[in-house]
Design a protein around this motif. Structure first.
Motif, PDB file in Angstrom:
ATOM      1  N   LEU A   3      45.590  39.351  22.374  1.00  0.00           N
ATOM      2  CA  LEU A   3      44.970  38.435  23.318  1.00  0.00           C
ATOM      3  C   LEU A   3      43.738  37.809  22.670  1.00  0.00           C
ATOM      4  N   VAL A   4      43.710  36.478  22.556  1.00  0.00           N
ATOM      5  CA  VAL A   4      42.578  35.795  21.920  1.00  0.00           C
ATOM      6  C   VAL A   4      41.845  34.865  22.875  1.00  0.00           C
ATOM      7  N   GLY A   5      42.394  34.646  24.064  1.00  0.00           N
ATOM      8  CA  GLY A   5      41.724  33.777  25.021  1.00  0.00           C
ATOM      9  C   GLY A   5      42.266  34.005  26.412  1.00  0.00           C
ATOM     10  N   ALA A   6      41.461  33.672  27.424  1.00  0.00           N
ATOM     11  CA  ALA A   6      41.891  33.811  28.813  1.00  0.00           C
ATOM     12  C   ALA A   6      41.057  32.891  29.689  1.00  0.00           C
ATOM     13  N   CYS A   7      41.635  32.507  30.808  1.00  0.00           N
ATOM     14  CA  CYS A   7      40.892  31.680  31.760  1.00  0.00           C
ATOM     15  C   CYS A   7      41.308  32.039  33.176  1.00  0.00           C
ATOM     16  N   ILE A   8      40.339  32.339  34.015  1.00  0.00           N
ATOM     17  CA  ILE A   8      40.576  32.529  35.441  1.00  0.00           C
ATOM     18  C   ILE A   8      40.656  31.135  36.056  1.00  0.00           C
ATOM     19  N   THR A   9      41.798  30.816  36.658  1.00  0.00           N
ATOM     20  CA  THR A   9      42.086  29.453  37.082  1.00  0.00           C
ATOM     21  C   THR A   9      42.575  29.427  38.520  1.00  0.00           C
ATOM     22  N   ASP A  10      42.068  28.480  39.312  1.00  0.00           N
ATOM     23  CA  ASP A  10      42.578  28.228  40.661  1.00  0.00           C
ATOM     24  C   ASP A  10      43.467  26.990  40.630  1.00  0.00           C
ATOM     25  N   GLN A  11      44.588  27.064  41.329  1.00  0.00           N
ATOM     26  CA  GLN A  11      45.395  25.864  41.514  1.00  0.00           C
ATOM     27  C   GLN A  11      45.070  25.284  42.870  1.00  0.00           C
ATOM     28  N   GLN A  12      44.483  24.097  42.851  1.00  0.00           N
ATOM     29  CA  GLN A  12      44.143  23.395  44.073  1.00  0.00           C
ATOM     30  C   GLN A  12      45.196  22.323  44.355  1.00  0.00           C
ATOM     31  N   ASP A  71      42.307  46.024  30.902  1.00  0.00           N
ATOM     32  CA  ASP A  71      41.289  46.449  29.950  1.00  0.00           C
ATOM     33  C   ASP A  71      41.229  45.502  28.756  1.00  0.00           C
ATOM     34  N   GLU A  72      42.378  44.984  28.351  1.00  0.00           N
ATOM     35  CA  GLU A  72      42.421  44.059  27.225  1.00  0.00           C
ATOM     36  C   GLU A  72      41.608  42.797  27.531  1.00  0.00           C
ATOM     37  N   GLN A  73      41.745  42.281  28.731  1.00  0.00           N
ATOM     38  CA  GLN A  73      40.951  41.122  29.137  1.00  0.00           C
ATOM     39  C   GLN A  73      39.461  41.458  29.151  1.00  0.00           C
ATOM     40  N   PHE A  74      39.137  42.620  29.700  1.00  0.00           N
ATOM     41  CA  PHE A  74      37.727  43.004  29.811  1.00  0.00           C
ATOM     42  C   PHE A  74      37.085  43.158  28.443  1.00  0.00           C
ATOM     43  N   GLN A  75      37.788  43.759  27.496  1.00  0.00           N
ATOM     44  CA  GLN A  75      37.237  43.923  26.146  1.00  0.00           C
ATOM     45  C   GLN A  75      37.046  42.561  25.480  1.00  0.00           C
ATOM     46  N   LEU A  76      37.958  41.638  25.707  1.00  0.00           N
ATOM     47  CA  LEU A  76      37.804  40.287  25.176  1.00  0.00           C
ATOM     48  C   LEU A  76      36.577  39.617  25.793  1.00  0.00           C
ATOM     49  N   LEU A 107      43.724  21.631  38.737  1.00  0.00           N
ATOM     50  CA  LEU A 107      43.368  22.977  38.317  1.00  0.00           C
ATOM     51  C   LEU A 107      41.853  23.088  38.225  1.00  0.00           C
ATOM     52  N   SER A 108      41.317  24.165  38.723  1.00  0.00           N
ATOM     53  CA  SER A 108      39.886  24.429  38.635  1.00  0.00           C
ATOM     54  C   SER A 108      39.673  25.610  37.702  1.00  0.00           C
ATOM     55  N   MET A 109      38.998  25.346  36.574  1.00  0.00           N
ATOM     56  CA  MET A 109      38.753  26.400  35.585  1.00  0.00           C
ATOM     57  C   MET A 109      37.518  27.188  36.026  1.00  0.00           C
ATOM     58  N   ILE A 110      37.755  28.362  36.580  1.00  0.00           N
ATOM     59  CA  ILE A 110      36.668  29.167  37.125  1.00  0.00           C
ATOM     60  C   ILE A 110      35.831  29.782  36.012  1.00  0.00           C
ATOM     61  N   TYR A 111      36.488  30.426  35.050  1.00  0.00           N
ATOM     62  CA  TYR A 111      35.756  31.014  33.921  1.00  0.00           C
ATOM     63  C   TYR A 111      36.722  31.265  32.778  1.00  0.00           C
ATOM     64  N   SER A 112      36.376  30.780  31.599  1.00  0.00           N
ATOM     65  CA  SER A 112      37.201  31.013  30.415  1.00  0.00           C
ATOM     66  C   SER A 112      36.399  31.798  29.384  1.00  0.00           C
ATOM     67  N   PHE A 113      37.107  32.585  28.580  1.00  0.00           N
ATOM     68  CA  PHE A 113      36.478  33.370  27.518  1.00  0.00           C
ATOM     69  C   PHE A 113      37.506  33.577  26.421  1.00  0.00           C
ATOM     70  N   PHE A 114      37.005  33.844  25.211  1.00  0.00           N
ATOM     71  CA  PHE A 114      37.906  33.881  24.060  1.00  0.00           C
ATOM     72  C   PHE A 114      37.254  34.640  22.914  1.00  0.00           C
ATOM     73  N   LEU A 122      25.921  42.508  31.871  1.00  0.00           N
ATOM     74  CA  LEU A 122      25.747  43.771  32.593  1.00  0.00           C
ATOM     75  C   LEU A 122      27.001  44.169  33.367  1.00  0.00           C
ATOM     76  N   MET A 123      28.017  43.317  33.365  1.00  0.00           N
ATOM     77  CA  MET A 123      29.243  43.611  34.104  1.00  0.00           C
ATOM     78  C   MET A 123      29.956  44.828  33.526  1.00  0.00           C
ATOM     79  N   ASP A 124      30.475  45.675  34.408  1.00  0.00           N
ATOM     80  CA  ASP A 124      31.357  46.746  33.965  1.00  0.00           C
ATOM     81  C   ASP A 124      32.789  46.397  34.373  1.00  0.00           C
ATOM     82  N   GLU A 125      33.737  47.299  34.115  1.00  0.00           N
ATOM     83  CA  GLU A 125      35.142  46.992  34.394  1.00  0.00           C
ATOM     84  C   GLU A 125      35.380  46.744  35.880  1.00  0.00           C
ATOM     85  N   SER A 126      34.649  47.457  36.726  1.00  0.00           N
ATOM     86  CA  SER A 126      34.802  47.268  38.166  1.00  0.00           C
ATOM     87  C   SER A 126      34.344  45.863  38.572  1.00  0.00           C
TER      88      SER A 126
END
Length: 260
Positions: A160-169, A105-110, A173-180, A126-130
């Motif tokens: 929590l002030v920042g996050a990034c969904i990351t793939d290790q190839q 939830d902390e990530q989602f609120q950020l 590293l592939s930065m899929i989506y970051s937010f802060f 329009l995204m919800d938590e699901s």
């Protein structure tokens, strides 16, 4: 003789309004990532300009337009300039953790605060938590969420002030989506810091590149991706060094056959 995975079937989406260049339409070519070799397929497709979204790998395939080009930073040769060094030093107290891909939830609120501040009216608002859980947890490849937190105090985790969904190839590293926290006046430049932190971490891990997705010449939203040098761009002959201030943009990336 067997092969690690079958050659994938590619499909194309119907045209829709381009989110980057007014008056144009976008179309994507995509394929599914599933099975025990999904990671290998994702690595191979990443090297020819595909991006991952949950269990799908996609790439722009627009009619009459090739403005979107794949870019990646050469991690081992990255040398931050004076302002970038100041930014790294300013945020050096942040605690960084690579967490398993589990939505909180902390990530989602950020994320909600970030979208409201930086991308109001965008489709992701329009995204919800699901929806967010699906984005994070439905990964068939080696993924994690990199969290950036204020320093712990008396054993209590910092905000929590920042996050990034990351793939290790295999090669980076592939930065899929970051937010802060875009409204945090005490933490300016968090988005830039997250990218540089990924570049430095990739190099420390012996990985060659950080994949930043697509750069679009003429789109202010994408201009930040060329601040990190040296940068390479994917053209018809593969990856090559690129100076956005001087070089022409390659016409297109390698082609793939798709089913309409």
């Amino acid at each position: 003789m067997t092969v690690p995975f079958r050659y994938p079937r590619f499909f194309v989406t119907s045209p829709s309004p381009c989110p980057y260049l007014p008056g144009r339409e976008e179309r994507k070519v995509f394929t599914e990532l599933n099975g025990q070799h999904a990671g290998e397929l994702n690595d191979a497709l990443g090297r020819i300009g595909f991006r991952r979204s949950q269990s799908v790998a996609y790439r722009p395939s627009c009619v009459g337009c090739s403005a979107c080009v794949s870019v990646r930073v050469v991690a081992g040769e990255f040398r931050p300039n004076k302002s970038q060094r100041k930014l790294i030093a300013r945020h050096s107290d942040l605690e960084v953790h690579a967490c398993r891909p589990w939505a909180t939830d902390e990530q989602f609120q950020l994320l909600r605060g970030y979208l409201t501040s930086r991308h109001p009216g965008g489709g992701m608002t329009l995204m919800d938590e699901s929806d967010y859980s699906d984005m994070v947890e439905h990964s068939p490849v080696n993924s994690f969420v990199v969290e950036y937190r204020e320093p712990s105090v008396d054993g209590k985790r910092g905000k929590l002030v920042g996050a990034c969904i990351t793939d290790q190839q295999a090669d980076g590293l592939s930065m899929i989506y970051s937010f802060f926290d875009a409204e945090n006046e005490a933490r300016p430049g968090l988005g830039n810091f997250i990218i540089m932190d990924h570049i430095l971490r990739a190099h420390a891990a012996g990985l060659g590149y950080v994949y930043l997705g697509y750069w679009v010449k003429g789109s202010q939203r994408m201009a930040y991706k060329t601040r990190y040098r040296p940068i390479e761009v994917l053209g018809p002959d593969g990856w090559s060094p690129f100076d956005p201030d001087a070089d022409d943009v390659p016409a297109h990336a390698p082609r793939v056959r798709a089913f309409a």
